[in-house]
Scaffold this motif. Structure first.
Motif, PDB file in Angstrom:
ATOM      1  N   ALA A 154       0.829  -1.174  -0.121  1.00 46.08           N
ATOM      2  CA  ALA A 154      -0.059  -0.005  -0.001  1.00 46.08           C
ATOM      3  C   ALA A 154       1.041   1.128   0.141  1.00 46.08           C
ATOM      4  O   ALA A 154       1.976   1.304   0.703  1.00 46.08           O
ATOM      5  N   LEU A 155       0.477   2.133  -0.716  1.00 46.76           N
ATOM      6  CA  LEU A 155       1.424   3.364  -1.008  1.00 46.76           C
ATOM      7  C   LEU A 155       0.729   4.496  -0.158  1.00 46.76           C
ATOM      8  O   LEU A 155      -0.048   4.791  -0.379  1.00 46.76           O
ATOM      9  N   ARG A 156       1.774   5.002   0.552  1.00 44.91           N
ATOM     10  CA  ARG A 156       1.256   6.425   1.271  1.00 44.91           C
ATOM     11  C   ARG A 156       2.133   7.310   1.032  1.00 44.91           C
ATOM     12  O   ARG A 156       3.483   7.205   1.060  1.00 44.91           O
ATOM     13  N   ALA A 157       1.670   8.295   0.423  1.00 42.46           N
ATOM     14  CA  ALA A 157       2.536   9.573  -0.015  1.00 42.46           C
ATOM     15  C   ALA A 157       2.098  11.082   0.707  1.00 42.46           C
ATOM     16  O   ALA A 157       0.866  11.158   0.935  1.00 42.46           O
ATOM     17  N   THR A 158       3.237  11.650   1.208  1.00 43.37           N
ATOM     18  CA  THR A 158       2.850  12.999   1.906  1.00 43.37           C
ATOM     19  C   THR A 158       3.738  14.031   1.086  1.00 43.37           C
ATOM     20  O   THR A 158       5.022  13.674   0.478  1.00 43.37           O
ATOM     21  N   VAL A 159       3.324  15.164   1.092  1.00 45.34           N
ATOM     22  CA  VAL A 159       4.092  16.326   0.382  1.00 45.34           C
ATOM     23  C   VAL A 159       4.072  17.373   1.372  1.00 45.34           C
ATOM     24  O   VAL A 159       2.868  17.709   1.761  1.00 45.34           O
ATOM     25  N   ASP A 160       5.136  18.031   1.670  1.00 44.83           N
ATOM     26  CA  ASP A 160       5.163  19.159   2.687  1.00 44.83           C
ATOM     27  C   ASP A 160       5.941  20.199   2.069  1.00 44.83           C
ATOM     28  O   ASP A 160       6.997  20.235   1.309  1.00 44.83           O
TER      29      ASP A 160
END
Ligand SMILES: [Zn+2]
Ligand SMILES: [Zn+2]
Length: 383
Positions: free
Chosen positions: A283-289
């Motif tokens: 499962a892919l979890r991506a965050t952008v900050d």
């Protein structure tokens, strides 16, 4: 000095430490109390940054939690800055602007004419975002975006790369002068900024992550294939045993049939559970900050172009940046605004990406997404 030693020296000095370079590749630090407590150092510390350490030095590197600890010292400082770009007075404007603009613009359905050219100040916004994607492996990266708020252009690729290289190489930091600030005009409001930034961040992060995602899909396919093959073999064997038992009479045959039937069911359950594990694992979890922003007040040579399409006409601005001797791509009223090709709409002469004037997938009418962002004006199909 190495980049890390330079960074650490700067941040420690800003925290009130007295520092002295020592060789090879080290620093001597006399740290005041709050800094000592924050870093867990004695009053006098000796730091080493290279493979060879000065005598008695503590090794500092990119591994471990050093960057987190220096980051904690920085806190929110340095997240946003304003700077004025100073260009040597001898940066002459291009001698043949028509030729320059001809290369900068690709307008398949409109014509343009140079209307005016003059020196100006503009306000550029450079933003850095950090992304983290985690599935069975982890990938992190930075993307930089650049906008010229005076023209609306996206400063991408080469232009942004050269501008950032230039900014990094110019040590003198010039705070913006009031005149330059006034001449450059106001920045975008939050709504405009969000509308421009979000799709572009998504585009860049998606592009950066593509090889990572492709490799992940290959591993997933490989694992799924293996699991399928293993369970398929087991199930086939059990089914063959079951078939061999046929409908023979007797208690023993009945018990054997039951056992094999249960075995098949158990194999199927295990297969489903293994697929579930796989789904969870991949499962892919991506965050952008958002990490950092710079408003850059830059001198430019500004071209006003008259765009003509059918009976309509409109003026747009394009800036040539003397600091990097490059011209921007045209602005864009709909779409990402990367690349140089734009279509011009009939009604209000919007400049859009090519897909911004595409035919409706439902009724076939070509329509301008900048004029009608929500839905096709003929059949109402949502955009
Ligand atoms: Zn339009
Ligand atoms: Zn339609």
């Amino acid at each position: 000095m190495g980049a890390l030693r330079e960074f650490v020296a700067d941040i420690l000095e800003s925290e009130g430490a007295a520092i002295e370079p020592v060789e090879p590749d080290g620093l001597e630090v006399l740290a005041p109390e709050p800094l000592r407590a924050a870093m867990g150092w004695p009053e006098f510390a000796r730091l080493g940054f290279g493979a060879a350490l000065p005598a008695g030095a503590m090794p500092i590197g990119l591994e471990g939690d050093w960057l987190d600890r220096f980051g904690a010292l920085l806190g929110e400082r340095g997240r946003f800055a304003e700077r004025q770009l100073v260009v040597a007075g001898n940066a002459a404007a291009p001698s043949d602007p028509e030729r320059l603009l001809d290369r900068a613009l690709e307008l398949p359905n409109a014509v343009w004419r140079l209307h005016d050219a003059k020196p100006a100040w503009t306000r550029c916004l450079l933003l850095a975002f950090r992304y983290t994607a985690i599935s069975d492996e982890k990938r992190e990266g930075l993307v930089w975006l650049g906008f010229n708020q005076g023209t609306g252009a996206v400063m991408d690729g080469d232009i942004l790369g050269r501008l950032r290289t230039l900014l990094a190489s110019v040590v003198d930091w010039h705070a913006p002068e009031p005149d330059a600030r006034r001449a450059a005009g106001a920045g975008w409001d939050a709504t405009t900024l969000a509308a421009r930034v979000l799709p572009l961040v998504e585009h860049h992060v998606g592009r950066d992550l593509e090889p990572f995602l492709n490799a992940m899909r290959r591993r997933l396919d490989r694992d799924r294939g293996r699991i399928h093959e293993y369970h398929d073999d087991l199930r086939r064997t059990a089914q063959m045993k079951l078939a061999a038992l046929g409908s023979a009479p007797g208690e023993k045959a009945e018990a054997d049939r039951k056992r094999e039937t249960m075995r098949v069911a158990a194999i199927e359950r295990e297969y489903a559970a293994k697929l579930d594990d796989l789904r969870h694992n991949y499962a892919l979890r991506a965050t952008v900050d958002w990490m950092q922003g710079l408003t850059l007040f830059a001198p430019v040579h500004r071209y006003d172009l008259l765009i003509k399409r059918r009976k309509g006409e409109r003026i747009i601005r394009i800036d040539w940046h003397p600091a990097i001797r490059m011209i921007e791509p045209p602005s864009c009223d709909w779409g990402l605004g990367v690349g140089r090709a734009r279509l011009v709409c009939d009604d209000r002469l919007h400049l859009t990406d090519l897909s911004g004037q595409a035919p409706c997938p439902s009724c076939g009418k070509a329509w301008c997404r900048a004029c009608h962002p929500a839905a096709c004006p003929r059949c109402g199909r949502a955009a």
